[in-house]
Write a protein that holds these residues in place. Structure first.
Motif, mmCIF file in Angstrom:
data_model
loop_
_atom_site.group_PDB
_atom_site.id
_atom_site.type_symbol
_atom_site.label_atom_id
_atom_site.label_comp_id
_atom_site.label_asym_id
_atom_site.label_seq_id
_atom_site.Cartn_x
_atom_site.Cartn_y
_atom_site.Cartn_z
ATOM 1 N N SER A 197 -25.475 -28.765 11.683
ATOM 2 C CA SER A 197 -26.616 -27.906 11.343
ATOM 3 C C SER A 197 -26.214 -26.457 11.098
ATOM 4 O O SER A 197 -26.943 -25.716 10.433
ATOM 5 C CB SER A 197 -27.671 -27.966 12.453
ATOM 6 N N ILE A 198 -25.068 -26.031 11.658
ATOM 7 C CA ILE A 198 -24.662 -24.631 11.465
ATOM 8 C C ILE A 198 -23.624 -24.491 10.348
ATOM 9 O O ILE A 198 -23.044 -23.419 10.162
ATOM 10 C CB ILE A 198 -24.146 -23.999 12.775
ATOM 11 N N ASN A 199 -23.408 -25.579 9.610
ATOM 12 C CA ASN A 199 -22.606 -25.539 8.379
ATOM 13 C C ASN A 199 -21.204 -24.957 8.581
ATOM 14 O O ASN A 199 -20.838 -23.935 7.990
ATOM 15 C CB ASN A 199 -23.340 -24.739 7.296
ATOM 16 N N LEU A 200 -20.428 -25.625 9.415
ATOM 17 C CA LEU A 200 -19.057 -25.182 9.640
ATOM 18 C C LEU A 200 -18.201 -25.408 8.395
ATOM 19 O O LEU A 200 -18.454 -26.309 7.596
ATOM 20 C CB LEU A 200 -18.443 -25.946 10.819
ATOM 21 N N GLU A 201 -17.168 -24.589 8.261
ATOM 22 C CA GLU A 201 -16.232 -24.757 7.152
ATOM 23 C C GLU A 201 -15.295 -25.935 7.414
ATOM 24 O O GLU A 201 -14.928 -26.670 6.501
ATOM 25 C CB GLU A 201 -15.427 -23.470 6.958
ATOM 26 N N LYS A 202 -14.899 -26.115 8.675
ATOM 27 C CA LYS A 202 -14.018 -27.224 9.025
ATOM 28 C C LYS A 202 -14.805 -28.535 9.042
ATOM 29 O O LYS A 202 -15.955 -28.565 9.496
ATOM 30 C CB LYS A 202 -13.391 -26.991 10.405
ATOM 31 N N ASN A 253 -26.727 -17.169 17.095
ATOM 32 C CA ASN A 253 -25.960 -16.000 16.680
ATOM 33 C C ASN A 253 -24.869 -16.397 15.686
ATOM 34 O O ASN A 253 -24.191 -17.409 15.879
ATOM 35 C CB ASN A 253 -25.333 -15.376 17.937
ATOM 36 N N PRO A 254 -24.660 -15.620 14.616
ATOM 37 C CA PRO A 254 -23.607 -15.942 13.638
ATOM 38 C C PRO A 254 -22.219 -16.078 14.262
ATOM 39 O O PRO A 254 -21.365 -16.791 13.732
ATOM 40 C CB PRO A 254 -23.664 -14.754 12.667
ATOM 41 N N GLU A 255 -21.983 -15.390 15.397
ATOM 42 C CA GLU A 255 -20.680 -15.478 16.057
ATOM 43 C C GLU A 255 -20.364 -16.911 16.479
ATOM 44 O O GLU A 255 -19.197 -17.317 16.511
ATOM 45 C CB GLU A 255 -20.647 -14.561 17.282
ATOM 46 N N VAL A 256 -21.403 -17.688 16.800
ATOM 47 C CA VAL A 256 -21.188 -19.065 17.242
ATOM 48 C C VAL A 256 -20.487 -19.864 16.146
ATOM 49 O O VAL A 256 -19.533 -20.605 16.405
ATOM 50 C CB VAL A 256 -22.536 -19.722 17.623
ATOM 51 N N ARG A 257 -20.929 -19.705 14.924
ATOM 52 C CA ARG A 257 -20.317 -20.422 13.801
ATOM 53 C C ARG A 257 -18.872 -19.976 13.596
ATOM 54 O O ARG A 257 -17.978 -20.807 13.363
ATOM 55 C CB ARG A 257 -21.136 -20.180 12.530
ATOM 56 N N ILE A 258 -18.637 -18.676 13.697
ATOM 57 C CA ILE A 258 -17.284 -18.139 13.504
ATOM 58 C C ILE A 258 -16.327 -18.711 14.545
ATOM 59 O O ILE A 258 -15.218 -19.155 14.223
ATOM 60 C CB ILE A 258 -17.310 -16.597 13.582
ATOM 61 N N VAL A 259 -16.763 -18.715 15.807
ATOM 62 C CA VAL A 259 -15.910 -19.204 16.890
ATOM 63 C C VAL A 259 -15.676 -20.709 16.764
ATOM 64 O O VAL A 259 -14.549 -21.192 16.907
ATOM 65 C CB VAL A 259 -16.528 -18.862 18.262
ATOM 66 N N CYS A 260 -16.738 -21.463 16.486
ATOM 67 C CA CYS A 260 -16.609 -22.922 16.409
ATOM 68 C C CYS A 260 -15.610 -23.349 15.338
ATOM 69 O O CYS A 260 -14.895 -24.346 15.501
ATOM 70 C CB CYS A 260 -17.967 -23.562 16.150
ATOM 71 N N ASN A 261 -15.542 -22.603 14.255
ATOM 72 C CA ASN A 261 -14.591 -22.924 13.187
ATOM 73 C C ASN A 261 -13.142 -22.820 13.652
ATOM 74 O O ASN A 261 -12.245 -23.411 13.042
ATOM 75 C CB ASN A 261 -14.805 -21.990 11.991
ATOM 76 N N LYS A 262 -12.905 -22.066 14.734
ATOM 77 C CA LYS A 262 -11.542 -21.838 15.213
ATOM 78 C C LYS A 262 -11.143 -22.757 16.363
ATOM 79 O O LYS A 262 -9.990 -22.734 16.800
ATOM 80 C CB LYS A 262 -11.398 -20.379 15.666
#
Length: 235
Positions: free
Chosen positions: A50-55, A23-32
């Protein structure tokens, strides 16, 4: 001081997972998040990559959370959460907390009034249940069954009794022992029982089949050696 939150972060069920199973939410949360409690920090980093985090991956803290994790270490993780750190639990595959070392950490977090947030993701157990078609109204997940043959026979007798009352049974095994368990199921379950085998779920080589035990017994063994597999059976 505001306490942190413990997130339950799902990951892929395998290296060859189909696109968009996370789910795209996983990437959003992991970045925080500030860090991760991982069964295996190396595979945790591989998933995050693999999910291409910004951090950058090196900006996170990584902590071991496995069967060797001590109570003292778990208490230290709770202290981090109480100090305001937001942490995520990542399992080796799928959703953490089921047949997984993360369950104890979640229990301790709840006991300490830490907010726990589960994120939506793939669960091999539920996917196998709904895809084998044996019945999801009532079901029991037993996790890993005993290795000892006598203990296994006793456990299967209990499962059979429950299944005859309409409760679908779900079990799993270490992949290299899959065929041994499959043979035990074919030898011990009533011939008229339905047995579903679900392997490599969400992978490009996914394979799911349900038929009567009597039919399985007349066919070659399925190709499930060393392949992540869930077994589902019932009337």
């Amino acid at each position: 001081m505001e306490q942190g939150t413990l997130y339950l972060v799902p990951c892929h069920l395998g290296e060859d997972a189909r696109d968009n199973t996370i789910n795209p939410e996983v990437r959003i949360v992991c970045n925080k998040l500030d860090g991760f409690l991982a069964e295996n920090p190396k595979s945790c980093r591989a998933f995050l990559k693999s999910i291409n985090l910004e951090k950058p991956l090196q900006s996170f803290d990584y902590y071991d959370l496995n069967k060797r994790t001590s109570d003292i270490e778990r208490s230290e993780y709770i202290s981090l959460l109480k100090s305001g750190k937001n942490l995520g639990i990542i399992s080796e595959a799928g959703c953490p907390g089921i047949a997984d070392p993360g369950a104890d950490m979640v229990r301790i977090a709840q006991q300490n009034n830490i907010k726990v947030v589960p994120l939506v993701g793939p669960s091999s157990i539920l996917l196998a249940l709904i895809a084998t078609g044996i019945g999801g109204q009532q079901f029991t997940f037993h996790g890993y069954l005993p290795v000892d043959e006598k203990e296994l026979k006793g456990k299967l007798d209990q499962c059979i009794a429950a299944a005859q009352q309409g409760v679908t049974q779900i079990v799993m095994e270490t992949p290299y022992r899959n065929l041994k368990l499959f043979k035990a199921l074919c030898n011990n379950l009533p011939n008229n029982f339905q047995l579903g085998v679900a392997s490599n779920l969400t992978q490009k080589t996914e394979w799911i089949k349900t038929q009567k035990v009597s039919a399985w017994s007349k066919q070659p063994e399925p190709s499930i050696h060393k392949v992540p597999t869930i077994f589902v059976f019932g009337v």
